[in-house]
Motif scaffolding. Structure first.
Motif, PDB file in Angstrom:
ATOM      1  N   VAL A  98       0.868  -1.188   0.000  1.00  0.00           N
ATOM      2  CA  VAL A  98       0.000   0.000   0.000  1.00  0.00           C
ATOM      3  C   VAL A  98       0.899   1.230   0.000  1.00  0.00           C
ATOM      4  CG1 VAL A  98      -1.855   1.226   1.189  1.00  0.00           C
ATOM      5  CG2 VAL A  98      -1.718  -1.281   1.319  1.00  0.00           C
ATOM      6  N   GLY A  99       0.851   2.013  -1.086  1.00  0.00           N
ATOM      7  CA  GLY A  99       1.737   3.173  -1.229  1.00  0.00           C
ATOM      8  C   GLY A  99       2.847   2.813  -2.206  1.00  0.00           C
TER       9      GLY A  99
ATOM     10  N   ALA B 108       9.511   4.055  -0.791  1.00  0.00           N
ATOM     11  CA  ALA B 108       9.539   2.795  -0.038  1.00  0.00           C
ATOM     12  C   ALA B 108       8.736   1.717  -0.767  1.00  0.00           C
ATOM     13  CB  ALA B 108       8.992   3.009   1.364  1.00  0.00           C
TER      14      ALA B 108
ATOM     15  N   VAL C 197      -0.436  -0.546  -4.787  1.00  0.00           N
ATOM     16  CA  VAL C 197      -1.494   0.426  -5.089  1.00  0.00           C
ATOM     17  C   VAL C 197      -1.114   1.780  -4.503  1.00  0.00           C
ATOM     18  CG1 VAL C 197      -3.262  -1.376  -5.051  1.00  0.00           C
ATOM     19  CG2 VAL C 197      -2.846  -0.038  -2.988  1.00  0.00           C
TER      20      VAL C 197
ATOM     21  N   ARG D 202      -2.990   5.883  -4.057  1.00  0.00           N
ATOM     22  CA  ARG D 202      -4.180   6.705  -4.327  1.00  0.00           C
ATOM     23  C   ARG D 202      -3.889   7.790  -5.356  1.00  0.00           C
ATOM     24  NH1 ARG D 202      -3.900   9.064   1.781  1.00  0.00           N
ATOM     25  NH2 ARG D 202      -2.071  10.342   1.457  1.00  0.00           N
TER      26      ARG D 202
ATOM     27  N   HIS E 108      14.318  16.904  -1.634  1.00  0.00           N
ATOM     28  CA  HIS E 108      14.624  15.562  -2.140  1.00  0.00           C
ATOM     29  C   HIS E 108      16.101  15.319  -2.360  1.00  0.00           C
ATOM     30  CE1 HIS E 108      14.252  18.370  -5.367  1.00  0.00           C
ATOM     31  NE2 HIS E 108      12.997  18.542  -5.035  1.00  0.00           N
TER      32      HIS E 108
ATOM     33  N   PHE F 191      -5.824   4.356  -6.738  1.00  0.00           N
ATOM     34  CA  PHE F 191      -6.525   3.324  -5.974  1.00  0.00           C
ATOM     35  C   PHE F 191      -6.310   3.613  -4.492  1.00  0.00           C
ATOM     36  CE2 PHE F 191      -7.215  -0.574  -3.728  1.00  0.00           C
ATOM     37  CZ  PHE F 191      -8.181  -1.271  -4.451  1.00  0.00           C
TER      38      PHE F 191
ATOM     39  N   ALA G  14       3.355   0.871   2.968  1.00  0.00           N
ATOM     40  CA  ALA G  14       4.398   1.806   2.532  1.00  0.00           C
ATOM     41  C   ALA G  14       3.696   3.133   2.312  1.00  0.00           C
ATOM     42  CB  ALA G  14       5.054   1.315   1.246  1.00  0.00           C
TER      43      ALA G  14
ATOM     44  N   ALA H  23       9.291  23.181   8.114  1.00  0.00           N
ATOM     45  CA  ALA H  23      10.169  23.369   6.960  1.00  0.00           C
ATOM     46  C   ALA H  23       9.433  24.128   5.864  1.00  0.00           C
ATOM     47  CB  ALA H  23      10.614  22.013   6.426  1.00  0.00           C
TER      48      ALA H  23
ATOM     49  N   TYR I 172      10.213  25.283   1.651  1.00  0.00           N
ATOM     50  CA  TYR I 172      11.164  25.218   0.533  1.00  0.00           C
ATOM     51  C   TYR I 172      10.477  25.638  -0.756  1.00  0.00           C
ATOM     52  CZ  TYR I 172       8.946  20.800  -0.808  1.00  0.00           C
ATOM     53  OH  TYR I 172       8.038  19.850  -1.185  1.00  0.00           O
TER      54      TYR I 172
ATOM     55  N   VAL J 211       7.080  -0.328   5.912  1.00  0.00           N
ATOM     56  CA  VAL J 211       8.367   0.063   5.318  1.00  0.00           C
ATOM     57  C   VAL J 211       8.373   1.578   5.083  1.00  0.00           C
ATOM     58  CG1 VAL J 211       7.664  -0.355   2.901  1.00  0.00           C
ATOM     59  CG2 VAL J 211      10.066  -0.613   3.514  1.00  0.00           C
TER      60      VAL J 211
ATOM     61  N   GLY K 161      15.100  10.857   4.844  1.00  0.00           N
ATOM     62  CA  GLY K 161      13.916  10.006   4.737  1.00  0.00           C
ATOM     63  C   GLY K 161      13.910   9.077   3.534  1.00  0.00           C
TER      64      GLY K 161
ATOM     65  N   THR L 194      16.506   8.069   1.671  1.00  0.00           N
ATOM     66  CA  THR L 194      17.596   7.092   1.784  1.00  0.00           C
ATOM     67  C   THR L 194      17.203   5.996   2.771  1.00  0.00           C
ATOM     68  OG1 THR L 194      19.245   8.722   1.175  1.00  0.00           O
ATOM     69  CG2 THR L 194      20.044   6.838   2.427  1.00  0.00           C
TER      70      THR L 194
ATOM     71  N   ALA M 280      14.200   5.081   3.446  1.00  0.00           N
ATOM     72  CA  ALA M 280      13.123   4.296   2.832  1.00  0.00           C
ATOM     73  C   ALA M 280      13.688   3.271   1.855  1.00  0.00           C
ATOM     74  CB  ALA M 280      12.130   5.227   2.134  1.00  0.00           C
TER      75      ALA M 280
HETATM   76  C1  FAD Z   1       9.459  19.197   4.058  1.00  0.00           C
HETATM   77  C2  FAD Z   1      10.107  17.868   3.852  1.00  0.00           C
HETATM   78  C3  FAD Z   1      11.346  17.793   3.255  1.00  0.00           C
HETATM   79  C4  FAD Z   1      11.972  16.558   3.065  1.00  0.00           C
HETATM   80  N1  FAD Z   1      13.208  16.531   2.492  1.00  0.00           N
HETATM   81  C5  FAD Z   1      13.821  15.342   2.293  1.00  0.00           C
HETATM   82  C6  FAD Z   1      15.094  15.290   1.672  1.00  0.00           C
HETATM   83  O1  FAD Z   1      15.689  16.305   1.272  1.00  0.00           O
HETATM   84  N2  FAD Z   1      15.667  14.071   1.506  1.00  0.00           N
HETATM   85  C7  FAD Z   1      15.051  12.924   1.937  1.00  0.00           C
HETATM   86  O2  FAD Z   1      15.614  11.837   1.780  1.00  0.00           O
HETATM   87  N3  FAD Z   1      13.840  12.947   2.507  1.00  0.00           N
HETATM   88  C8  FAD Z   1      13.211  14.130   2.702  1.00  0.00           C
HETATM   89  N4  FAD Z   1      11.978  14.159   3.273  1.00  0.00           N
HETATM   90  C9  FAD Z   1      11.383  12.897   3.741  1.00  0.00           C
HETATM   91  C10 FAD Z   1      10.795  12.113   2.575  1.00  0.00           C
HETATM   92  O3  FAD Z   1       9.854  12.886   1.885  1.00  0.00           O
HETATM   93  C11 FAD Z   1      10.129  10.843   3.110  1.00  0.00           C
HETATM   94  O4  FAD Z   1      10.968  10.200   4.031  1.00  0.00           O
HETATM   95  C12 FAD Z   1       9.801   9.877   1.983  1.00  0.00           C
HETATM   96  O5  FAD Z   1       8.890  10.458   1.087  1.00  0.00           O
HETATM   97  C13 FAD Z   1       9.201   8.591   2.547  1.00  0.00           C
HETATM   98  O6  FAD Z   1       8.822   7.754   1.495  1.00  0.00           O
HETATM   99  P1  FAD Z   1       7.663   6.692   1.661  1.00  0.00           P
HETATM  100  O7  FAD Z   1       7.593   5.977   0.362  1.00  0.00           O
HETATM  101  O8  FAD Z   1       7.889   5.915   2.910  1.00  0.00           O
HETATM  102  O9  FAD Z   1       6.343   7.521   1.938  1.00  0.00           O
HETATM  103  P2  FAD Z   1       5.623   8.645   1.060  1.00  0.00           P
HETATM  104  O10 FAD Z   1       6.581   9.325   0.164  1.00  0.00           O
HETATM  105  O11 FAD Z   1       4.854   9.461   2.038  1.00  0.00           O
HETATM  106  O12 FAD Z   1       4.601   7.829   0.143  1.00  0.00           O
HETATM  107  C14 FAD Z   1       3.472   7.225   0.671  1.00  0.00           C
HETATM  108  C15 FAD Z   1       2.515   6.921  -0.474  1.00  0.00           C
HETATM  109  O13 FAD Z   1       1.412   6.184   0.077  1.00  0.00           O
HETATM  110  C16 FAD Z   1       0.233   6.591  -0.579  1.00  0.00           C
HETATM  111  N5  FAD Z   1      -0.894   6.304   0.294  1.00  0.00           N
HETATM  112  C17 FAD Z   1      -1.092   6.730   1.563  1.00  0.00           C
HETATM  113  N6  FAD Z   1      -2.268   6.257   2.050  1.00  0.00           N
HETATM  114  C18 FAD Z   1      -2.822   5.526   1.054  1.00  0.00           C
HETATM  115  C19 FAD Z   1      -4.043   4.809   0.941  1.00  0.00           C
HETATM  116  N7  FAD Z   1      -4.920   4.737   1.960  1.00  0.00           N
HETATM  117  N8  FAD Z   1      -4.307   4.166  -0.209  1.00  0.00           N
HETATM  118  C20 FAD Z   1      -3.430   4.219  -1.253  1.00  0.00           C
HETATM  119  N9  FAD Z   1      -2.265   4.904  -1.208  1.00  0.00           N
HETATM  120  C21 FAD Z   1      -1.962   5.544  -0.065  1.00  0.00           C
HETATM  121  C22 FAD Z   1       0.425   8.085  -0.794  1.00  0.00           C
HETATM  122  O14 FAD Z   1      -0.390   8.554  -1.861  1.00  0.00           O
HETATM  123  C23 FAD Z   1       1.917   8.162  -1.123  1.00  0.00           C
HETATM  124  O15 FAD Z   1       2.143   8.150  -2.505  1.00  0.00           O
HETATM  125  C24 FAD Z   1      11.329  15.376   3.480  1.00  0.00           C
HETATM  126  C25 FAD Z   1      10.065  15.448   4.069  1.00  0.00           C
HETATM  127  C26 FAD Z   1       9.459  16.670   4.266  1.00  0.00           C
HETATM  128  C27 FAD Z   1       8.109  16.730   4.911  1.00  0.00           C
END
Ligand code: FAD
Length: 426
Positions: A11-12, A16, A34, A36, A47, A127, A162, A187, A189, A286, A300, A302, A304
């Protein structure tokens, strides 16, 4: 491999989720991922992908897609700790990669989603999961729907959340939180045109951390972090707060004002700090769903990617039968926590924005005076060398010498040297 239509549902599907789906599908598992949203999709995240994160993409054969999309590699960084203390150095290499990259999330997340698809994972975009299904205390699948379609249920041996820091999967299974700390910073940006930077720039100022990195489309990403206690007052004029901070950073304010803002300013105080237990019967977590920390250290993504690599190895062992799944997932939690704990504490230290003590400034000045030490320090700051291995009493003694260390008050070294030096560099 077990009940359910799929082996694994993820999920996500951002860093990650897509990476996990890709790694599992590459090993022949039947994977459904999946999300959304539909890709390419932006999200609130600057990033910087640190060198170890870029090294994982390289290992998976995907780094070339970032460079092909003209994502500038950054090998050098200038770290300005304020009061004339400036370090200029090069990131140490890691697993064949010696540069940090700042790919836009529209690019990075799409590259990963396409790689997962190519590996054979089924990806459903648009989804939304609304429910995690369970039977006899064990998660069995998900329920959700594609936009405008009736709800469907899908089943799998394992459901992986995820789905980010506000994870529905984690909430549904009641994943226990630990090492949780209150929000420390907010933050802001944005992206600027006309102010090219060849290298990265980091600034530490009282109550502020600033990062400047080149990204795609010849834009420059400029990020500011400040204590969350200031958020209520800053809210009345976020852009003013942001620009005033840049004005404190040598000529950065001037340079930014000479360019033009290419996109709106994004600001968020939604920066929780917590670990979650990442597994239970029929489920795993994850990425941010499992551990989330303040963005000030830019770790975050890295984290992930590393977590996706560790978790997928455990799942392949567990579902493939070489090890009981529950034991493999317990092993994954230990490995994850060991890998991330030092950076988590370091990040919380940075997000406390404490002023450096005289001893800490002496330490930083000595580091700045020595190019090799500068490179090592920047490596620890970026997580290439685990911060808990660098920020030790031994490092302080090596750099300041036995005479210097005597001047370093007990309180400055007290507790762990890591806490004394890290996050207190302003
Ligand atoms: C302001 C800010 C700056 C940042 N800068 C950096 C940086 O410079 N470098 C860095 O490494 N990290 C940075 N991060 C952290 C980084 O964005 C996260 O650690 C990273 O995105 C985590 O990835 P993820 O795949 O775990 O989760 P996410 O990127 O949050 O992805 C989760 C996904 O799950 C989906 N989802 C959630 N719920 C559902 C549902 N019910 N059904 C279907 N889909 C769903 C969402 O649509 C989303 O696409 C920053 C964060 C913030 C807030």
């Amino acid at each position: 491999m077990g009940a359910g239509r799929y082996d694994v549902i993820v999920v996500g599907a951002r860093v990650a989720g897509a990476a996990t789906a890709m790694l599992l599908a590459r090993q022949g598992l039947r994977v459904l991922a999946v999300d959304r949203v539909s890709f390419p999709s932006d999200t609130v995240s600057s990033h910087q992908l640190q060198v170890p994160g870029a090294a994982l993409l390289y290992r998976w054969g995907l780094l070339g897609q970032l460079t092909a999309a003209a994502t500038p590699p950054v090998r050098r960084v200038r770290f300005d700790a304020g009061g004339g203390l400036v370090m200029d150095g090069q990131f140490p290499g890691h697993d064949g990669v010696d540069a940090l990259y700042s790919p836009r999330r529209t690019l990075l997340d799409s590259v990963l989603v396409e790689a997962a698809r190519e590996a054979g994972a089924e990806i459903r975009e648009n989804f939304r999961v609304t429910q995690v299904t369970a039977s006899g205390g064990r998660v069995t699948g998900i329920r959700g729907s594609a936009r405008g379609r009736p709800a469907v249920t899908e089943t799998a041996s394992l459901v992986i959340g995820a789905d980010g820091k506000r994870s529905l999967v984690a909430a549904a299974v009641g994943a226990r939180r630990y090492r949780e700390r209150p929000v420390r910073s907010f933050a802001s940006y944005s992206y600027w045109a006309g102010i090219p930077v060849p290298d990265g720039e980091l600034y530490q100022r009282p109550g502020r951390a600033v990062a400047v990195f080149p990204t795609n489309d010849e834009l420059t990403m400029v990020y500011v972090a400040a204590p969350v206690t200031e958020f209520a007052s800053a809210r009345t004029n976020l852009e003013g707060h942001y620009l005033r901070t840049l004005d404190q950073c040598a000529d950065l304010g001037e340079r930014v004002r000479s360019g033009s803002r290419a996109e709106r300013l994004r600001t968020t105080p939604d920066q929780p700090n917590t670990f979650r237990r990442p597994h239970g019967p029929g489920w795993a977590l994850v990425g941010d769903a499992g551990v989330v920390m303040d963005s000030v250290s830019a770790q975050g993504m890295t984290n992930a990617l590393r977590d996706a690599s560790y978790l997928s190895a455990a799942v392949i062992a567990g579902l493939g039968g070489s090890r009981p799944l529950a034991a493999a997932l317990r092993g994954h939690q230990r490995r994850r926590d060991r890998a991330i704990r030092g950076m988590y504490d370091f990040t919380l230290g940075l997000a406390a924005f404490s002023r450096a003590t005289p001893g800490q400034r002496r330490f930083l000045a000595a580091v700045a005076a020595d190019q090799r030490e500068t490179d090592r320090f920047l490596g620890a700051f970026a997580g290439i060398v685990p911060p808990e291995q660098y920020f030790t009493l031994g490092t302080v003694v090596r750099i300041l010498g036995p005479r210097g260390i005597r001047k370093y008050r007990t309180s400055e070294v007290g507790g762990t040297a890591a806490r004394a030096v890290s996050g207190r560099v302003t």
